[in-house]
Scaffold this active site. Structure first.
Site, PDB file in Angstrom:
ATOM      1  CG  ASN A  59       1.968  -1.092  -3.576  1.00  0.00           C
ATOM      2  OD1 ASN A  59       1.182  -0.667  -4.409  1.00  0.00           O
ATOM      3  ND2 ASN A  59       1.698  -1.068  -2.280  1.00  0.00           N
ATOM      4  CG  HIS A  92      -0.842   6.904   2.748  1.00  0.00           C
ATOM      5  ND1 HIS A  92      -0.642   6.489   4.053  1.00  0.00           N
ATOM      6  CD2 HIS A  92      -1.135   5.786   2.029  1.00  0.00           C
ATOM      7  CE1 HIS A  92      -0.806   5.167   4.115  1.00  0.00           C
ATOM      8  NE2 HIS A  92      -1.106   4.718   2.911  1.00  0.00           N
ATOM      9  CD  GLU A 146       0.544  10.293  -1.135  1.00  0.00           C
ATOM     10  OE1 GLU A 146       0.767   9.331  -1.900  1.00  0.00           O
ATOM     11  OE2 GLU A 146      -0.466  10.369  -0.411  1.00  0.00           O
ATOM     12  CB  SER A 204      -0.856   5.390  -3.028  1.00  0.00           C
ATOM     13  OG  SER A 204      -1.834   5.887  -2.114  1.00  0.00           O
ATOM     14  CG  ASP A 258       4.978   9.599   1.035  1.00  0.00           C
ATOM     15  OD1 ASP A 258       5.931   8.897   0.639  1.00  0.00           O
ATOM     16  OD2 ASP A 258       3.971   9.133   1.588  1.00  0.00           O
ATOM     17  CG  HIS A 279       3.024   4.819  -4.496  1.00  0.00           C
ATOM     18  ND1 HIS A 279       2.705   3.501  -4.728  1.00  0.00           N
ATOM     19  CD2 HIS A 279       2.531   5.119  -3.262  1.00  0.00           C
ATOM     20  CE1 HIS A 279       2.024   3.027  -3.694  1.00  0.00           C
ATOM     21  NE2 HIS A 279       1.916   3.982  -2.794  1.00  0.00           N
ATOM     22  CE  LYS A 318       3.862   1.786  -0.776  1.00  0.00           C
ATOM     23  NZ  LYS A 318       3.746   1.398   0.590  1.00  0.00           N
TER      24      LYS A 318
END
Length: 370
Positions: free
Chosen positions: A36, A119, A161, A165, A190, A193, A224
């Site tokens: 990542n 996630h 998110e 991910s 979230d 990423h 990440k």
């Protein structure tokens, strides 16, 4: 022992089903297409160096005991400015930050609506709360609104998110904000990423879309694209004070040491000074997408995360081994991380991957499916 025999049986069953996991080091010097570390910041020596005098090797306790240091508070002030929030609170990881917010803020009688592809740390945080919770279909605004209409009492939380991910696709944040305003819901995002990537300084998708003031809580992960460790929750002063008092994941965890805290600031400052890293990576994402044949079952993504669906654990593992043998570090993603039938290889592109490496990778992928 009876218990170990039972555990061994479960492990053997996972091997039979093709989902067995084991720890591996990149001992064969494979080209990194799995980490990542999207911008390559984990290997920038300048970020590691700190010219301050030695302070400590460890914080010595939780923040509420002996572990609250001046360097924690200084970096939290820096993070609140960086992420355009009233306050920020450090956590030891994004996993802990999501657990910390979701297990403590929603109360009995409240309702949480979370995207079905969230996630596992979001799902576990939701389960630890005493609130009612329901999944809505991935990025499906109609399904989200359908469920919002059914809620008659209590606080409402919508959890997503900003970038997912495993699929590399974005949440429709603007539309989710509009719905949340209409139904008086609180949004938790979230940003794991998108942190370090989106926006001129890498402050994530919420700030890039100028939605930060309409989001109740944002979780930023530094492991990440930022290339270091730790996480932070950005939000109001009231939220910060509440988490300090009620988040067990914050209260009972030894605080991050000075070096870990300092490199968060160093890495974000470095990213802000080098916006060309994200621009260079975007051009490599475009190159990757242009070189793969249309017939390949690839997920649509403009993010460094690129997924190729194989449809079974054995197929995903075989394809991953084929790419490993060609010199590329690419890992299979198996159930239960993704649903059965959606097993895949997850290819992560990086600013440090050369165009030649990406071209060669695409050549071998095309050959495999020919």
């Amino acid at each position: 022992m009876k218990l170990e025999k039972q555990l061994l049986g479960q492990l053997e069953n996972r091997k039979i089903n093709g989902g067995y996991r084991s720890l591996k080091q990149n001992v064969n010097n494979l080209i990194d297409f799995s980490s990542n570390d999207y911008l390559g910041l984990s290997k920038v020596e300048e970020i590691h160096h700190d010219h301050n005098e030695f302070i400590d090797n460890g914080a010595t306790g939780s923040r509420l005991l002996s572990g609250n240091k001046a360097y924690h508070e200084a970096v939290e002030n820096f993070l609140s400015e960086y992420f355009k929030s009233e306050s920020a609170l450090l956590f030891n990881s994004g996993y802990m930050a999501n657990l910390g917010v979701l297990s403590s803020v929603p109360q009995k009688g409240d309702t949480i609506l979370l995207d079905e592809l969230s996630h596992i740390c979001i799902k576990e945080g939701v389960r630890l709360s005493r609130a009612n919770y329901f999944n809505f279909k991935h990025n499906d605004l109609q399904d989200l609104e359908k469920k919002l209409k059914k809620i008659e009492e209590g606080n409402i939380f919508v959890v997503v998110e900003s970038v997912y991910s495993m699929d590399g696709d974005q949440a429709p944040l603007k539309e989710i904000v509009e719905l949340s305003v209409q139904y008086n819901a609180n949004i938790i995002v979230d940003e794991a990423h998108s942190t370090g990537l989106y926006g001129q300084s890498g402050y994530g998708l919420c700030c890039d879309l100028e939605l930060q003031d309409q989001i109740f809580a944002r979780i930023y992960t530094f492991g990440k694209a930022v290339g270091v460790h730790g996480a932070a929750v950005a939000g109001s002063n009231i939220l910060k004070d509440y988490l300090i008092n009620y988040s067990r994941q914050f209260i009972y965890t030894t605080a991050l040491p000075h070096q870990s805290v300092q490199v968060i600031k160093n890495a974000l400052n470095y990213r802000e000074k080098h916006p060309e890293l994200w621009g260079d990576l975007q051009s490599k994402i475009t190159l990757f997408n242009s070189l793969l044949k249309n017939a390949i079952n690839k997920l649509d993504s403009e993010h460094p995360v690129q997924g190729i669906i194989l449809g079974g654990a054995a197929e995903a593992s075989n394809f991953s081994k084929y790419l490993n043998d060609k010199g590329f570090d690419v890992r299979p993603i198996l159930s239960p991380t993704v649903p059965k039938g959606k097993e895949r290889v997850r290819i992560c592109l990086h600013a440090f991957n050369s165009e030649e490496e990406i071209t060669n990778l695409c050549h071998h992928i095309n050959q495999y499916f020919q």
